[in-house]
Scaffold this active site. Sequence first.
Site: not given
Length: 316
Positions: A28, A104, A156, A160, A163, A206
């Site tokens: 990645k 992903h 990770e 921030r 969504v 979403r």
Amino acid sequence: IEGSEGGILDKGEAKKISEKIGYPVLIKAAGGGGGKGMKIVNNSEEFENLFLTAKSEAKKYFGNDEVYIEKFFQNPRHIEVQVLSGKNRTVHLYERDCSVQRRHQKLIEETPSPVLNYEIRKDLFMRTVNMVEKIGYEGAGTVEFIYEDGKFYFLEMNTRVQVEHPVTEVVTGIDIIKEQIHIAFTGETALKQNDIKPRGHAIECRINAENSETFIPSPGKIIEYHAPGGIGVRMDSHLYKDYVVPPYYDSLIAKVICRANDREDARARLERALDEMYILGIDTNLDMHRQLVNDPNFINGGVSINYLENINKDKG
């Protein structure tokens, strides 16, 4: 997660690390996230082509062709913990389960996770808060984990607002954006852990401007639009009739969030909201979400992040 210590450019070094970890491995981009440029390498024969492709895509998306090499998990869940952190303290706003994904990219998120118990949560939250405090982080953030076979692996930290933050807001009653601004202004969080008491269950879909079958982006003019409503239904969107969806940005155009006293009631409310909603003039993934919320495996809470890819493989 077992893998490289940092970004890698050299193919030989990357292959050596991959063979030490053992296939399958995940390549990645080191310069960005969101699933862009990720490649799963199942064996050494596939390695060179996928490594070079991942480097090329990383350069295209992020201007940096360094990549990470990590162990690839076969059937993991994606669990993340929302935090608010200031100089005075760090608090968690419980977890989100974001395991329904395609390539992903998260599609459905919910809180609480249907697979965690009290003891697992207690340990996870303690470790997360300790980590965030030790690095001296200030602001709103999310710490993400892979969860498989009863174990968590750090993935990770997103520094921030994400969504999927509305599902946390509707079960905790806390305005995360307001708290983020408060921390930025004062350097401290006004919340204490005992202030945060989640109620019920929430699920978010979403809605993207893309074809449900081919996933090809679908910019264009909205001819007709109807948003769902009612008790326990939150709609986050900038859409309106005659709005033109541009081709230049992320395809996300709306989020449907439903909360109820338990998971099944939240799912049923979401099912009704999706049936009520319509967007005409462009392709959307509404039909896919309608199918997913009625999928027996989703209803039972047993979906890993590879579930949709496995369904597509079965279809040939």
